[in-house]
Scaffold this motif. Structure first.
Motif, PDB file in Angstrom:
ATOM      1  N   ASN A 146     -43.779 -10.448   4.269  1.00  0.00           N
ATOM      2  CA  ASN A 146     -43.764 -10.918   2.878  1.00  0.00           C
ATOM      3  C   ASN A 146     -44.374  -9.883   1.940  1.00  0.00           C
ATOM      4  N   GLU A 147     -45.442  -9.261   2.383  1.00  0.00           N
ATOM      5  CA  GLU A 147     -46.130  -8.267   1.555  1.00  0.00           C
ATOM      6  C   GLU A 147     -45.215  -7.078   1.253  1.00  0.00           C
ATOM      7  N   ILE A 148     -44.560  -6.575   2.306  1.00  0.00           N
ATOM      8  CA  ILE A 148     -43.666  -5.424   2.101  1.00  0.00           C
ATOM      9  C   ILE A 148     -42.472  -5.819   1.238  1.00  0.00           C
ATOM     10  N   LEU A 149     -41.959  -7.007   1.471  1.00  0.00           N
ATOM     11  CA  LEU A 149     -40.807  -7.450   0.682  1.00  0.00           C
ATOM     12  C   LEU A 149     -41.148  -7.553  -0.807  1.00  0.00           C
ATOM     13  N   GLN A 150     -42.346  -8.056  -1.104  1.00  0.00           N
ATOM     14  CA  GLN A 150     -42.729  -8.141  -2.526  1.00  0.00           C
ATOM     15  C   GLN A 150     -42.785  -6.757  -3.163  1.00  0.00           C
ATOM     16  N   LYS A 151     -43.250  -5.774  -2.392  1.00  0.00           N
ATOM     17  CA  LYS A 151     -43.284  -4.407  -2.927  1.00  0.00           C
ATOM     18  C   LYS A 151     -41.866  -3.859  -3.129  1.00  0.00           C
ATOM     19  N   LEU A 152     -40.995  -4.151  -2.180  1.00  0.00           N
ATOM     20  CA  LEU A 152     -39.619  -3.658  -2.299  1.00  0.00           C
ATOM     21  C   LEU A 152     -38.909  -4.286  -3.504  1.00  0.00           C
ATOM     22  N   LEU A 153     -39.172  -5.557  -3.732  1.00  0.00           N
ATOM     23  CA  LEU A 153     -38.511  -6.253  -4.847  1.00  0.00           C
ATOM     24  C   LEU A 153     -38.794  -5.589  -6.194  1.00  0.00           C
ATOM     25  N   GLN A 154     -39.957  -4.940  -6.316  1.00  0.00           N
ATOM     26  CA  GLN A 154     -40.293  -4.272  -7.579  1.00  0.00           C
ATOM     27  C   GLN A 154     -39.257  -3.210  -7.955  1.00  0.00           C
ATOM     28  N   TYR A 155     -38.531  -2.724  -6.967  1.00  0.00           N
ATOM     29  CA  TYR A 155     -37.516  -1.708  -7.263  1.00  0.00           C
ATOM     30  C   TYR A 155     -36.150  -2.332  -7.493  1.00  0.00           C
ATOM     31  N   ARG A 156     -36.136  -3.651  -7.732  1.00  0.00           N
ATOM     32  CA  ARG A 156     -34.962  -4.364  -8.215  1.00  0.00           C
ATOM     33  C   ARG A 156     -33.682  -4.031  -7.429  1.00  0.00           C
ATOM     34  N   PRO A 157     -33.574  -4.581  -6.238  1.00  0.00           N
ATOM     35  CA  PRO A 157     -32.360  -4.342  -5.457  1.00  0.00           C
ATOM     36  C   PRO A 157     -31.101  -4.774  -6.203  1.00  0.00           C
ATOM     37  N   THR A 158     -30.051  -3.999  -6.046  1.00  0.00           N
ATOM     38  CA  THR A 158     -28.778  -4.366  -6.652  1.00  0.00           C
ATOM     39  C   THR A 158     -28.260  -5.653  -6.027  1.00  0.00           C
ATOM     40  N   VAL A 159     -28.371  -5.725  -4.717  1.00  0.00           N
ATOM     41  CA  VAL A 159     -27.957  -6.931  -3.990  1.00  0.00           C
ATOM     42  C   VAL A 159     -29.051  -7.271  -2.976  1.00  0.00           C
ATOM     43  N   ILE A 160     -29.332  -8.561  -2.847  1.00  0.00           N
ATOM     44  CA  ILE A 160     -30.179  -9.075  -1.769  1.00  0.00           C
ATOM     45  C   ILE A 160     -29.295  -9.978  -0.913  1.00  0.00           C
ATOM     46  N   ARG A 161     -29.238  -9.702   0.407  1.00  0.00           N
ATOM     47  CA  ARG A 161     -28.469 -10.594   1.277  1.00  0.00           C
ATOM     48  C   ARG A 161     -29.335 -11.092   2.422  1.00  0.00           C
ATOM     49  N   GLY A 162     -29.404 -12.397   2.588  1.00  0.00           N
ATOM     50  CA  GLY A 162     -30.149 -12.974   3.698  1.00  0.00           C
ATOM     51  C   GLY A 162     -29.619 -14.358   4.005  1.00  0.00           C
ATOM     52  N   ASN A 163     -30.115 -14.967   5.104  1.00  0.00           N
ATOM     53  CA  ASN A 163     -29.723 -16.354   5.344  1.00  0.00           C
ATOM     54  C   ASN A 163     -30.587 -17.274   4.480  1.00  0.00           C
ATOM     55  N   ALA A 164     -30.306 -18.563   4.517  1.00  0.00           N
ATOM     56  CA  ALA A 164     -30.965 -19.497   3.605  1.00  0.00           C
ATOM     57  C   ALA A 164     -32.487 -19.452   3.744  1.00  0.00           C
ATOM     58  N   SER A 165     -32.968 -19.403   4.977  1.00  0.00           N
ATOM     59  CA  SER A 165     -34.428 -19.451   5.148  1.00  0.00           C
ATOM     60  C   SER A 165     -35.080 -18.160   4.667  1.00  0.00           C
ATOM     61  N   GLU A 166     -34.382 -17.036   4.828  1.00  0.00           N
ATOM     62  CA  GLU A 166     -34.934 -15.767   4.348  1.00  0.00           C
ATOM     63  C   GLU A 166     -34.974 -15.723   2.820  1.00  0.00           C
ATOM     64  N   ILE A 167     -33.921 -16.181   2.184  1.00  0.00           N
ATOM     65  CA  ILE A 167     -33.889 -16.184   0.710  1.00  0.00           C
ATOM     66  C   ILE A 167     -34.975 -17.107   0.165  1.00  0.00           C
ATOM     67  N   LEU A 168     -35.134 -18.240   0.824  1.00  0.00           N
ATOM     68  CA  LEU A 168     -36.173 -19.184   0.429  1.00  0.00           C
ATOM     69  C   LEU A 168     -37.558 -18.557   0.565  1.00  0.00           C
ATOM     70  N   ALA A 169     -37.782 -17.913   1.699  1.00  0.00           N
ATOM     71  CA  ALA A 169     -39.090 -17.298   1.931  1.00  0.00           C
ATOM     72  C   ALA A 169     -39.331 -16.149   0.961  1.00  0.00           C
ATOM     73  N   LEU A 170     -38.285 -15.420   0.663  1.00  0.00           N
ATOM     74  CA  LEU A 170     -38.414 -14.281  -0.247  1.00  0.00           C
ATOM     75  C   LEU A 170     -38.815 -14.760  -1.638  1.00  0.00           C
ATOM     76  N   ALA A 171     -38.225 -15.847  -2.076  1.00  0.00           N
ATOM     77  CA  ALA A 171     -38.534 -16.366  -3.404  1.00  0.00           C
ATOM     78  C   ALA A 171     -39.917 -17.014  -3.431  1.00  0.00           C
ATOM     79  N   LYS A 172     -40.258 -17.712  -2.369  1.00  0.00           N
ATOM     80  CA  LYS A 172     -41.543 -18.420  -2.347  1.00  0.00           C
ATOM     81  C   LYS A 172     -42.675 -17.516  -1.895  1.00  0.00           C
ATOM     82  N   SER A 173     -42.288 -16.431  -1.215  1.00  0.00           N
ATOM     83  CA  SER A 173     -43.286 -15.531  -0.654  1.00  0.00           C
ATOM     84  C   SER A 173     -44.354 -16.275   0.125  1.00  0.00           C
ATOM     85  N   ASN A 174     -43.946 -17.223   0.916  1.00  0.00           N
ATOM     86  CA  ASN A 174     -44.913 -17.820   1.827  1.00  0.00           C
ATOM     87  C   ASN A 174     -44.321 -17.807   3.225  1.00  0.00           C
TER      88      ASN A 174
END
Lengths: 268, 268, 268
Positions: free
Chosen positions: A106-134
């Motif tokens: 989660n920590e690394i993903l939050q840092k990566l998100l700062q560089y505004r990916p053009t596309v994010i692709r994941g399954n439902a649980s990954e997208i949920l976790a990415l948004a909630k960061s928990n």
């Protein structure tokens, strides 16, 4: 449903332009990812050394970052690559494998998100976790049927980072900041028994957004192509081993007629 | 021969419970290991970052440690994972790839043994080297016909660490600290021409001991399943390339009737 | 054309002697490289830890160094291995994957060259970049039709380092410091759609030079075998996925009659 181009035209563009895709991906899928990119006509390179990652990203047409087997070194490399892509205005795809499984991811993903990916692709649980960061929602890397909540999470990511978000699953859902939503009902359940086809989806998406202006349609084309190739491949397969192999053959050989005949895409 | 359950029941348990298996394994086999775990119904995760390895082990049902392509960083990660599994009372499997080939491998293996693996699986020369902790017997990673000496070495490991030990080869031999010995005569010689099927055996064993109390029978079931899938796969194969693929199909699709018809297991 | 031995005799020597080949190669191809070496009868080991690399090189019959996914740690390991091979008089093969793509690759390659590889194998653009040590000619890892210039570059490498140089492509060209040149016209265009077959070529070359005095003929035999196996495999394949699999089967099963019937080699 109106699109700027037919999805087949996007497939053709990749073949015609053979974009160089710089992959920083996980050990499990590197071979299949490279082969899938070659099969659709792209040119893959895998490179992660801090000493060359900016140089490699700068000669590539798009960058893929997949955190599947990340560690401290690779995370730094991923951040350098994401920053380079962001700075150089190169399209890049984030595949948040195992988001939510551990605080470190989660920590690394939050840092990566700062560089505004053009596309994010994941399954439902990954997208949920990415948004909630928990870390409370994921069990490993498997998909969970959390579609509605996942769509809301995806919209949060679209709003926060301007990314196109693709939630892959039995129905793939693609959302963007123009409020468009695409639904793709291609694919076959046996594809979940082959490791890393989600990773393949992300890599193909990188190839497709590398050569086209309309990144949402390009993402849709990439996801539809993989799903349709999977359906065609499954008909000739006796299990996940042969499916993995036949899928590469179909990515390479699928015809426009087959593609159009199988396509199940809807837009909202 | 009396068993608590039929071996097929163990196969069914893995499918029913789909245990999450945390793999710290080598680069060569990661794709096939993940696919083999998926094929039998388990859920694989590959993770080695020191920053997350304890967290990942704690959500897994079993841990696999395979030293095939170890280095200083990975060795530390393996030791953290082994310690975590030991402390948390999680079953874990040690695959001592290339034991005896170099002093470094022997040194790391001795450290890993302190965390008392639930199961150790290796070929005869690896088991021998592991018990003797010297570097004089192995030529790389190939099996040598040293069965009798290897059984003695296995018994030493059973006594010293309380582990179940599986010596894999033309006949697989499984020993435990209750003095039971199982012999499995399944498999096909061409399997030695596919890289990493020993590694697959260890990973499947991790999945099987993750969901059952009787770890010796679970190990026997895992080894028998791989051998039988290999025999069935070989009948449809023209060489090691197709065998590698067909094996995954058979791990996925083998029926109870096929399994029972091919099973060659004996107990002492 | 006179050769010391028929090329088939070299193939037979590998099967008979089963040399241990120490591979320091890239993540993308490790599985296929190991399988290809097993298929031709060699015994592969993959190892890169600085703590064991000298020990491993010293028990191997030949060393392969492939820089595909190099980083700072792996580069050091590669240099230790190259130095060990050079010092111990072990034959070793350099595969300069992506030479010219980044300054970092060029820098590491120049250091590796100091240990005078027995054989260097790359595509035309890599050989050119290796000789020129500049970064202006390569687009990733794909081959470019630069044959004539590449032959000149190869001759420079032969002169500077005493290496045998193999430029692989539609026609493979093998040059040595006795002024001999071999041309091999085997292979199939679809092989360029399978990732890492160049890497396979280099690994097979390592196995062939491990067991024979005449390293130029051994290199020629390895390249011809791969090309012919590829041609035979392609006849049974529907795309690059099945080609990758069938190629392993053919490397394992090709007969002397098939080999001789397909062989297209010329000498100058």
């Amino acid at each position: 449903m109106t699109m700027e181009k037919t999805l087949w035209e996007y497939i053709q563009s990749v073949k015609d332009q053979s974009p160089l895709i710089h992959n920083i991906t996980n050990y499990v899928v590197m071979n299949n990812t490279a082969n899938a990119l070659l099969a659709v006509g792209a040119s893959p390179v895998m490179a992660h050394a801090k000493s060359e990652i900016k140089d490699m990203a700068s000669i590539a047409s798009a960058v893929l970052i997949n955190i599947g087997t990340l560690d401290e070194y690779w995370s730094e490399a991923m951040l350098i690559a994401a920053k380079a892509a962001h700075t150089l205005n190169k399209p890049w795809v984030l595949d948040p494998v195992g988001a939510g499984a551990t605080p470190y991811r989660n920590e690394i993903l939050q840092k990566l998100l700062q560089y505004r990916p053009t596309v994010i692709r994941g399954n439902a649980s990954e997208i949920l976790a990415l948004a909630k960061s928990n870390s409370s929602v994921t069990k490993g890397v498997d998909s969970i049927a959390l579609s509605n909540e996942a769509v809301q999470a995806a919209l949060d990511l679209v709003n926060d980072y301007g990314s196109i978000v693709c939630i892959s699953g039995a129905t793939d859902i693609i959302l963007n900041d123009s409020g468009q939503i695409y639904f793709i009902k291609n694919g076959h359940p046996m594809m979940t028994k082959v490791t890393g086809l989600g990773c393949t989806a992300s890599a193909l998406t990188a190839a497709f957004i590398a050569v086209t202006e309309n990144k949402t349609e390009a993402t849709t084309a990439a996801m539809a192509l993989l799903g349709i190739a999977g359906e065609l491949a499954e008909k000739q397969s006796s299990g996940p081993g042969s499916l993995q192999m036949n899928l590469l053959d179909k990515l390479y050989a699928v015809t426009e007629t087959e593609f159009s005949g199988y396509l199940k895409v809807a837009m909202e």
